[in-house]
Design a protein around this motif. Structure first.
Motif, PDB file in Angstrom:
ATOM      1  N   LYS A  17     -51.146  -4.561 -12.177  1.00 48.30           N
ATOM      2  CA  LYS A  17     -49.722  -4.866 -12.325  1.00 48.30           C
ATOM      3  C   LYS A  17     -48.981  -3.651 -12.864  1.00 48.30           C
ATOM      4  CE  LYS A  17     -46.466  -8.224 -14.280  1.00 48.30           C
ATOM      5  NZ  LYS A  17     -45.502  -7.173 -14.654  1.00 48.30           N
ATOM      6  N   LYS A  18     -49.597  -2.952 -13.815  1.00 50.01           N
ATOM      7  CA  LYS A  18     -48.988  -1.744 -14.369  1.00 50.01           C
ATOM      8  C   LYS A  18     -48.863  -0.659 -13.296  1.00 50.01           C
ATOM      9  CE  LYS A  18     -47.829  -0.886 -17.899  1.00 50.01           C
ATOM     10  NZ  LYS A  18     -46.459  -0.838 -18.470  1.00 50.01           N
ATOM     11  N   ILE A  19     -49.873  -0.552 -12.431  1.00 50.91           N
ATOM     12  CA  ILE A  19     -49.808   0.419 -11.332  1.00 50.91           C
ATOM     13  C   ILE A  19     -48.648   0.100 -10.399  1.00 50.91           C
ATOM     14  CG2 ILE A  19     -51.005   1.158  -9.215  1.00 50.91           C
ATOM     15  CD1 ILE A  19     -53.627   1.088 -10.832  1.00 50.91           C
ATOM     16  N   ALA A  20     -48.451  -1.178 -10.096  1.00 52.56           N
ATOM     17  CA  ALA A  20     -47.325  -1.582  -9.236  1.00 52.56           C
ATOM     18  C   ALA A  20     -45.990  -1.226  -9.883  1.00 52.56           C
ATOM     19  CB  ALA A  20     -47.400  -3.084  -8.953  1.00 52.56           C
ATOM     20  N   ASP A  21     -45.890  -1.425 -11.205  1.00 57.73           N
ATOM     21  CA  ASP A  21     -44.664  -1.072 -11.933  1.00 57.73           C
ATOM     22  C   ASP A  21     -44.419   0.437 -11.886  1.00 57.73           C
ATOM     23  OD1 ASP A  21     -44.364  -3.728 -12.569  1.00 57.73           O
ATOM     24  OD2 ASP A  21     -45.181  -3.545 -14.599  1.00 57.73           O
ATOM     25  N   LYS A  74     -45.533   2.595  -9.630  1.00 60.34           N
ATOM     26  CA  LYS A  74     -45.137   2.967  -8.264  1.00 60.34           C
ATOM     27  C   LYS A  74     -43.646   2.714  -8.042  1.00 60.34           C
ATOM     28  CE  LYS A  74     -47.324   1.744  -4.609  1.00 60.34           C
ATOM     29  NZ  LYS A  74     -48.066   0.960  -3.592  1.00 60.34           N
ATOM     30  N   ALA A  75     -43.173   1.572  -8.515  1.00 64.65           N
ATOM     31  CA  ALA A  75     -41.757   1.213  -8.341  1.00 64.65           C
ATOM     32  C   ALA A  75     -40.837   2.211  -9.040  1.00 64.65           C
ATOM     33  CB  ALA A  75     -41.510  -0.197  -8.865  1.00 64.65           C
ATOM     34  N   LYS A  76     -41.350   2.863 -10.079  1.00 64.20           N
ATOM     35  CA  LYS A  76     -40.564   3.866 -10.806  1.00 64.20           C
ATOM     36  C   LYS A  76     -40.719   5.261 -10.199  1.00 64.20           C
ATOM     37  CE  LYS A  76     -40.996   1.406 -15.207  1.00 64.20           C
ATOM     38  NZ  LYS A  76     -41.628   1.408 -16.561  1.00 64.20           N
ATOM     39  N   GLY A  77     -41.490   5.375  -9.109  1.00 57.83           N
ATOM     40  CA  GLY A  77     -41.654   6.658  -8.438  1.00 57.83           C
ATOM     41  C   GLY A  77     -42.805   7.493  -8.950  1.00 57.83           C
ATOM     42  N   VAL A  78     -43.655   6.918  -9.823  1.00 59.09           N
ATOM     43  CA  VAL A  78     -44.809   7.658 -10.354  1.00 59.09           C
ATOM     44  C   VAL A  78     -45.879   7.773  -9.270  1.00 59.09           C
ATOM     45  CG1 VAL A  78     -46.655   7.653 -12.086  1.00 59.09           C
ATOM     46  CG2 VAL A  78     -44.346   6.909 -12.708  1.00 59.09           C
ATOM     47  N   SER A  79     -46.490   8.949  -9.185  1.00 58.03           N
ATOM     48  CA  SER A  79     -47.575   9.184  -8.231  1.00 58.03           C
ATOM     49  C   SER A  79     -48.907   8.971  -8.930  1.00 58.03           C
ATOM     50  CB  SER A  79     -47.504  10.614  -7.687  1.00 58.03           C
ATOM     51  OG  SER A  79     -46.232  10.874  -7.132  1.00 58.03           O
ATOM     52  N   ILE A  80     -49.825   8.252  -8.281  1.00 55.67           N
ATOM     53  CA  ILE A  80     -51.112   7.943  -8.900  1.00 55.67           C
ATOM     54  C   ILE A  80     -52.254   8.412  -8.007  1.00 55.67           C
ATOM     55  CG2 ILE A  80     -52.649   6.071  -9.657  1.00 55.67           C
ATOM     56  CD1 ILE A  80     -50.029   4.523 -10.380  1.00 55.67           C
ATOM     57  N   ILE A  81     -53.136   9.211  -8.599  1.00 49.40           N
ATOM     58  CA  ILE A  81     -54.387   9.589  -7.929  1.00 49.40           C
ATOM     59  C   ILE A  81     -55.467   8.701  -8.528  1.00 49.40           C
ATOM     60  CG2 ILE A  81     -56.040  11.430  -7.455  1.00 49.40           C
ATOM     61  CD1 ILE A  81     -53.730  13.422  -8.024  1.00 49.40           C
ATOM     62  N   TYR A  82     -56.129   7.930  -7.680  1.00 54.06           N
ATOM     63  CA  TYR A  82     -57.037   6.883  -8.158  1.00 54.06           C
ATOM     64  C   TYR A  82     -58.436   7.130  -7.605  1.00 54.06           C
ATOM     65  CZ  TYR A  82     -58.240   2.089  -9.601  1.00 54.06           C
ATOM     66  OH  TYR A  82     -58.789   0.992 -10.214  1.00 54.06           O
ATOM     67  N   ILE A  83     -59.417   7.215  -8.503  1.00 54.14           N
ATOM     68  CA  ILE A  83     -60.811   7.409  -8.106  1.00 54.14           C
ATOM     69  C   ILE A  83     -61.588   6.154  -8.480  1.00 54.14           C
ATOM     70  CG2 ILE A  83     -62.909   8.784  -8.427  1.00 54.14           C
ATOM     71  CD1 ILE A  83     -61.102  11.138  -9.214  1.00 54.14           C
TER      72      ILE A  83
END
Length: 497
Positions: A184-188, A190-199
């Motif tokens: 849920k935090k990742i979805a939030d 993303k909505a704010k324009g944050v880029s996430i690299i996920y391993i």
């Protein structure tokens, strides 16, 4: 523009002595997206992320932020550029408190230049409230579980208000409920324009959150595609360079006599009246939700923690276990869930890590016989399929899967009767998992008694002969092979007496 790369790497290369870790790697992550990086342990994922975070410097190549080339010499510079990272290995200081950990290296100061502890306490309380976490600011990390510490590391990375957040195996040590909170935090974000690299090595969760997927193999990019164009089987095939048809290589071997018998084991309110047996050639699983008491029972049996009542018998003989040394001397060894803290000696070589608890085998008349030590350690590392440039290589530089196999080599040198493995495949890839499972099967064939504690129900179902299910410090039931289902396990795991 949403589709513009927030972060881009071009032609990045990195070598270590005897190893080409990265070769001409091109990688980018767009604004407001989750870009998943897949690959076996040793494929170069963590090395690439450490370059982005300024821990390593590339030998060649460029790093660009919003189209402009940047040089990142250390993690502090990375943070100033808006990059933060959650590490796969929990690098924490057990003696510091929750609030000290959250602000380590970025402590606010007052007008006199001294650390402003009031401000730290205030911000910590606000963060805890904001994220619905219940930790006390003054609690020391050594008093928290691995799951708690992982959640704090996630909170710390998110609290920096970064533009790019690297998450390296963030769910390897947290509960399903905490995974949902993280997603849920990742979805939030993303909505704010944050880029996430996920391993991650957990294929099901990758396809829940990924926008794009890049696969690394042997330090090179094999493919990058939208997640919608890939399947789990295709990703695994690209990762390992082959098709793995039998994920759980369990074999039916003859089951012998009882090797380990535990009667009425009790430790205050932590666990009570625990009774179970393990036979020669048997892999016995322990299932349960976080906090069920599985690890606590294993630690008590192995001599890491005291127990207040109960008996432990090995091969029919009652034994006294008050320390790890007692356990080892009686033929019982354990792979801890916290490999970094209890399994390996960081900064030391593969050779030293394997031989350390076995030095008496190589010392004759007060003298260490180095040739015998080297040949024996090499033989056991080969048997455990450890991938390392040399035995002198620092264990820190090996992948998580290979570190786990070094710990196995260390204990197999003792020729134990009982092997306890606590979360043996946490944070390692599909190929390395297969090798760990194969080694466990080999040990069962050699008449070893194996206890497997895991939060991954599919691997318990795929590898075990019997499964005990724990909840609230008690064994709620025992399942034999015909009754193996996730539903049956969860019914017992959520049951109260």
């Amino acid at each position: 523009m949403k589709n513009a790369p927030r972060l881009e790497l071009r032609g990045v290369e990195k070598s270590f002595p005897g190893v080409k870790a990265l070769s001409n790697v091109n990688f980018s992550v767009k604004k407001g997206t989750v870009h998943v990086l897949c690959g076996e342990n040793g494929a170069g994922k963590s090395t690439l992320m450490k370059i982005i975070n300024g821990i390593y410097q590339p030998d060649n190549g460029q790093i660009l932020m919003d189209g402009k080339e940047v040089k990142i010499h250390n993690p502090i510079e990375a943070r100033k550029l808006g990059i933060s990272m959650i590490f796969q290995e929990l690098n924490y200081i057990p003696e510091i408190t929750v609030e000290q950990n959250l602000f380590l290296g970025c402590e606010p100061v007052n007008k006199l230049g001294a650390v402003d502890w009031k401000e730290i306490r205030k911000r910590t309380v606000e963060l805890m409230k904001q994220e619905n976490l219940m930790y006390e600011p003054e609690t020391k990390l050594k008093d928290l579980t691995v799951s708690d510490i992982q959640m704090l590391e996630i909170l710390k990375a998110i609290s920096y208000d970064s533009d790019v957040i690297i998450m390296d195996e963030p769910t390897s040590a947290i509960t399903n409920r905490e995974v949902e909170v993280l997603f849920k935090k990742i979805a939030d974000l993303k909505a704010k324009g944050v880029s996430i690299i996920y391993i991650s090595h957990k294929m099901e969760e990758i396809f829940r959150i990924a926008d794009e997927i890049t696969i690394l193999r042997d330090g090179s990019v094999i493919d990058t595609r939208p997640a919608s164009e890939l399947t789990i089987d295709k990703v695994i095939s690209l990762m390992v360079g082959r098709t793995i048809t039998n994920v759980y290589p369990k074999e039916k071997v003859p089951i012998g006599d009882v090797v380990l018998e535990v009667e009425g084991l009790t430790q205050g309110q932590t666990f009570t009246d625990v009774n179970f047996t393990v036979r020669a050639g048997e892999i016995v699983g322990f299932a349960g939700l976080m906090g069920a008491g599985r690890t606590e029972v294993a630690r008590a049996i192995f001599g890491l923690d005291p127990f207040t009542a109960g008996k432990i018998k090995i091969k029919g003989r009652e034994v006294t276990i008050k320390s790890v040394e007692d356990s080892i001397e009686n033929g019982m060894v354990m792979l801890s869930e916290d490999r970094k803290r209890f399994g390996i000696v960081p900064m030391r070589s593969v050779l030293e890590n394997v031989s350390l608890p076995n030095l008496r085998l190589f010392i004759k008349k007060g003298r260490l016989h180095a040739r015998n030590e080297n040949s024996t350690v090499k033989a056991y590392c080969d048997r455990m399929r450890v991938k390392t440039p040399t035995l002198e290589t620092s264990i820190d530089s090996l992948s998580g899967g290979n570190q786990q196999k070094v710990v196995l080599a260390k204990w197999m040198l003792r020729n134990p009767d009982v092997l306890i493995v606590d979360e043996p495949t946490r944070g390692i890839d599909v190929g390395a998992k297969f090798e760990i499972y194969k080694l466990m099967t080999d040990l069962a064939r050699e008449k070893k008694a194996v206890i497997m504690i895991s939060s991954e129900l599919p691997e318990l179902l795929g590898m075990c002969d019997r499964i005990y299910v724990m909840a609230k410090g008690q064994i709620m039931g025992e399942l034999d092979l015909p009754d193996f289902t996730q539903e049956n396990i969860m019914k017992l795991a959520t049951r109260s007496r």
